[in-house]
Design a protein around this motif. Structure first.
Motif, PDB file in Angstrom:
ATOM      1  N   LEU A 255       2.099  -9.344  10.809  1.00  0.00           N
ATOM      2  CA  LEU A 255       3.213  -8.426  10.635  1.00  0.00           C
ATOM      3  C   LEU A 255       4.282  -9.029   9.739  1.00  0.00           C
ATOM      4  CD1 LEU A 255       1.841  -6.707  12.701  1.00  0.00           C
ATOM      5  CD2 LEU A 255       4.063  -6.301  13.722  1.00  0.00           C
ATOM      6  N   PRO A 256       4.969  -8.182   8.993  1.00  0.00           N
ATOM      7  CA  PRO A 256       6.089  -8.680   8.179  1.00  0.00           C
ATOM      8  C   PRO A 256       7.059  -9.465   9.064  1.00  0.00           C
ATOM      9  CG  PRO A 256       5.639  -6.393   7.651  1.00  0.00           C
ATOM     10  CD  PRO A 256       4.782  -6.746   8.861  1.00  0.00           C
TER      11      PRO A 256
ATOM     12  N   PRO B  49      -3.556   2.833   5.020  1.00  0.00           N
ATOM     13  CA  PRO B  49      -2.510   3.793   4.629  1.00  0.00           C
ATOM     14  C   PRO B  49      -1.611   4.250   5.781  1.00  0.00           C
ATOM     15  CG  PRO B  49      -4.683   4.827   4.575  1.00  0.00           C
ATOM     16  CD  PRO B  49      -4.897   3.362   4.842  1.00  0.00           C
ATOM     17  N   ASN B  50      -2.112   4.260   7.008  1.00  0.00           N
ATOM     18  CA  ASN B  50      -1.319   4.747   8.141  1.00  0.00           C
ATOM     19  C   ASN B  50      -0.156   3.832   8.502  1.00  0.00           C
ATOM     20  OD1 ASN B  50      -3.261   6.690   8.155  1.00  0.00           O
ATOM     21  ND2 ASN B  50      -4.145   6.140  10.113  1.00  0.00           N
ATOM     22  N   ASP B  51      -0.321   2.519   8.302  1.00  0.00           N
ATOM     23  CA  ASP B  51       0.743   1.596   8.692  1.00  0.00           C
ATOM     24  C   ASP B  51       1.230   0.721   7.543  1.00  0.00           C
ATOM     25  OD1 ASP B  51      -1.301  -0.344   8.460  1.00  0.00           O
ATOM     26  OD2 ASP B  51      -1.698  -0.300  10.612  1.00  0.00           O
ATOM     27  N   GLY B  52       0.547   0.754   6.409  1.00  0.00           N
ATOM     28  CA  GLY B  52       0.955  -0.041   5.258  1.00  0.00           C
ATOM     29  C   GLY B  52       0.704  -1.527   5.404  1.00  0.00           C
ATOM     30  N   LEU B  53       0.026  -1.926   6.482  1.00  0.00           N
ATOM     31  CA  LEU B  53      -0.264  -3.342   6.698  1.00  0.00           C
ATOM     32  C   LEU B  53      -1.546  -3.741   5.979  1.00  0.00           C
ATOM     33  CD1 LEU B  53       0.493  -3.678  10.511  1.00  0.00           C
ATOM     34  CD2 LEU B  53       1.936  -4.404   8.606  1.00  0.00           C
ATOM     35  N   GLU B  54      -1.594  -4.992   5.562  1.00  0.00           N
ATOM     36  CA  GLU B  54      -2.799  -5.528   4.948  1.00  0.00           C
ATOM     37  C   GLU B  54      -3.640  -6.160   6.054  1.00  0.00           C
ATOM     38  OE1 GLU B  54      -3.448  -7.328   0.641  1.00  0.00           O
ATOM     39  OE2 GLU B  54      -2.283  -8.643   1.942  1.00  0.00           O
ATOM     40  N   TRP B  55      -4.799  -5.564   6.319  1.00  0.00           N
ATOM     41  CA  TRP B  55      -5.692  -6.015   7.390  1.00  0.00           C
ATOM     42  C   TRP B  55      -6.798  -6.875   6.815  1.00  0.00           C
ATOM     43  CZ3 TRP B  55      -4.974  -5.000  12.567  1.00  0.00           C
ATOM     44  CH2 TRP B  55      -3.944  -4.092  12.876  1.00  0.00           C
TER      45      TRP B  55
ATOM     46  N   MET C  77      11.011  -7.240  12.859  1.00  0.00           N
ATOM     47  CA  MET C  77       9.803  -6.492  12.589  1.00  0.00           C
ATOM     48  C   MET C  77      10.134  -5.343  11.666  1.00  0.00           C
ATOM     49  SD  MET C  77       6.970  -5.986  15.509  1.00  0.00           S
ATOM     50  CE  MET C  77       7.211  -4.316  16.001  1.00  0.00           C
ATOM     51  N   SER C  78       9.155  -4.708  11.097  1.00  0.00           N
ATOM     52  CA  SER C  78       9.356  -3.690  10.081  1.00  0.00           C
ATOM     53  C   SER C  78       9.485  -2.289  10.652  1.00  0.00           C
ATOM     54  CB  SER C  78       8.185  -3.738   9.098  1.00  0.00           C
ATOM     55  OG  SER C  78       7.003  -3.343   9.768  1.00  0.00           O
ATOM     56  N   GLY C  79       9.792  -2.153  11.937  1.00  0.00           N
ATOM     57  CA  GLY C  79       9.909  -0.832  12.525  1.00  0.00           C
ATOM     58  C   GLY C  79       8.593  -0.265  13.007  1.00  0.00           C
ATOM     59  N   ILE C  80       7.514  -1.001  12.865  1.00  0.00           N
ATOM     60  CA  ILE C  80       6.209  -0.571  13.349  1.00  0.00           C
ATOM     61  C   ILE C  80       6.151  -0.878  14.835  1.00  0.00           C
ATOM     62  CG2 ILE C  80       3.730  -0.904  13.164  1.00  0.00           C
ATOM     63  CD1 ILE C  80       4.239  -1.906  10.295  1.00  0.00           C
ATOM     64  N   GLU C  81       5.871   0.131  15.641  1.00  0.00           N
ATOM     65  CA  GLU C  81       5.800  -0.093  17.078  1.00  0.00           C
ATOM     66  C   GLU C  81       4.516   0.494  17.627  1.00  0.00           C
ATOM     67  OE1 GLU C  81       9.257   0.833  19.325  1.00  0.00           O
ATOM     68  OE2 GLU C  81      10.598   0.227  17.714  1.00  0.00           O
ATOM     69  N   ARG C  82       4.008  -0.106  18.668  1.00  0.00           N
ATOM     70  CA  ARG C  82       2.792   0.346  19.334  1.00  0.00           C
ATOM     71  C   ARG C  82       3.034   0.419  20.823  1.00  0.00           C
ATOM     72  NH1 ARG C  82      -1.988   1.815  16.413  1.00  0.00           N
ATOM     73  NH2 ARG C  82      -1.825   0.795  14.440  1.00  0.00           N
ATOM     74  N   GLU C  83       2.393   1.381  21.459  1.00  0.00           N
ATOM     75  CA  GLU C  83       2.390   1.430  22.914  1.00  0.00           C
ATOM     76  C   GLU C  83       1.418   0.360  23.403  1.00  0.00           C
ATOM     77  OE1 GLU C  83       4.123   3.357  25.081  1.00  0.00           O
ATOM     78  OE2 GLU C  83       5.239   4.083  23.340  1.00  0.00           O
ATOM     79  N   PRO C  84       1.729  -0.285  24.533  1.00  0.00           N
ATOM     80  CA  PRO C  84       0.768  -1.261  25.075  1.00  0.00           C
ATOM     81  C   PRO C  84      -0.557  -0.569  25.397  1.00  0.00           C
ATOM     82  CG  PRO C  84       2.888  -1.411  26.181  1.00  0.00           C
ATOM     83  CD  PRO C  84       2.938  -0.198  25.313  1.00  0.00           C
ATOM     84  N   THR C  85      -1.641  -1.168  24.972  1.00  0.00           N
ATOM     85  CA  THR C  85      -2.973  -0.631  25.230  1.00  0.00           C
ATOM     86  C   THR C  85      -3.899  -1.771  25.599  1.00  0.00           C
ATOM     87  OG1 THR C  85      -3.629  -0.852  22.913  1.00  0.00           O
ATOM     88  CG2 THR C  85      -2.731   1.278  23.578  1.00  0.00           C
ATOM     89  N   GLU C  86      -5.023  -1.416  26.155  1.00  0.00           N
ATOM     90  CA  GLU C  86      -6.057  -2.413  26.426  1.00  0.00           C
ATOM     91  C   GLU C  86      -7.022  -2.409  25.255  1.00  0.00           C
ATOM     92  OE1 GLU C  86      -9.727  -2.936  29.451  1.00  0.00           O
ATOM     93  OE2 GLU C  86      -7.777  -2.528  30.343  1.00  0.00           O
ATOM     94  N   VAL C  87      -7.246  -3.564  24.693  1.00  0.00           N
ATOM     95  CA  VAL C  87      -8.155  -3.694  23.558  1.00  0.00           C
ATOM     96  C   VAL C  87      -9.302  -4.593  23.975  1.00  0.00           C
ATOM     97  CG1 VAL C  87      -8.387  -4.437  21.170  1.00  0.00           C
ATOM     98  CG2 VAL C  87      -6.249  -3.413  21.939  1.00  0.00           C
TER      99      VAL C  87
ATOM    100  N   ASP D   1     -12.050   1.341  16.977  1.00  0.00           N
ATOM    101  CA  ASP D   1     -10.927   2.010  17.628  1.00  0.00           C
ATOM    102  C   ASP D   1      -9.626   1.481  17.038  1.00  0.00           C
ATOM    103  OD1 ASP D   1      -9.067   3.273  19.212  1.00  0.00           O
ATOM    104  OD2 ASP D   1      -9.554   2.169  21.030  1.00  0.00           O
ATOM    105  N   ARG D   2      -9.267   2.009  15.898  1.00  0.00           N
ATOM    106  CA  ARG D   2      -8.073   1.502  15.217  1.00  0.00           C
ATOM    107  C   ARG D   2      -6.771   1.964  15.865  1.00  0.00           C
ATOM    108  NH1 ARG D   2     -11.619   2.177  10.439  1.00  0.00           N
ATOM    109  NH2 ARG D   2     -12.020   0.057   9.693  1.00  0.00           N
ATOM    110  N   SER D   3      -6.845   2.807  16.881  1.00  0.00           N
ATOM    111  CA  SER D   3      -5.629   3.264  17.551  1.00  0.00           C
ATOM    112  C   SER D   3      -5.146   2.260  18.596  1.00  0.00           C
ATOM    113  CB  SER D   3      -5.860   4.629  18.207  1.00  0.00           C
ATOM    114  OG  SER D   3      -6.805   4.516  19.253  1.00  0.00           O
ATOM    115  N   SER D   4      -5.999   1.325  18.999  1.00  0.00           N
ATOM    116  CA  SER D   4      -5.643   0.319  20.001  1.00  0.00           C
ATOM    117  C   SER D   4      -5.492  -1.037  19.329  1.00  0.00           C
ATOM    118  CB  SER D   4      -6.724   0.243  21.079  1.00  0.00           C
ATOM    119  OG  SER D   4      -6.829   1.481  21.744  1.00  0.00           O
TER     120      SER D   4
END
Length: 99
Positions: A59-60, A36-42, A1-11, A72-75
């Protein structure tokens, strides 16, 4: 993975949002925007940017797919690539995953 990490959340993804994304994907009418926050193409359904919609990013490395609601783009929900291919394989006109 590209170093992008997320805390587990309920979506919570409403079925209507998932269905709208699946319909857009099946007829190849998804748009893409780099966040811009994560550099991912959504990816998201064309014409829905101003309303609540589902966004999906591969993900890469291609091992995970992230899903989030525009409201809610944070989850983020994390799917394995196998789960993604299972979902995509059920769409009309789907092609089998690469071997």
């Amino acid at each position: 993975m590209s170093g992008i990490e997320r805390e587990p959340t309920e979506v919570r993804i409403p079925k209507a949002a998932l269905d709208a994304f699946a319909a857009a994907l099946s007829v190849r009418t998804v748009a893409m925007r780099t966040w811009p926050n994560d550099g991912l193409e959504w990816m998201y359904p064309v014409g829905t940017w101003e309303e609540a919609h589902l966004e999906v990013a591969l993900l890469p490395g291609g091992e995970e797919v992230w899903l989030r609601m525009a409201t809610d783009r944070s989850s983020v929900a994390v799917w394995t690539i196998e789960q993604w291919w299972e979902f995509a394989g059920e769409l009309p006109g789907a092609t089998p995953p690469p071997a």
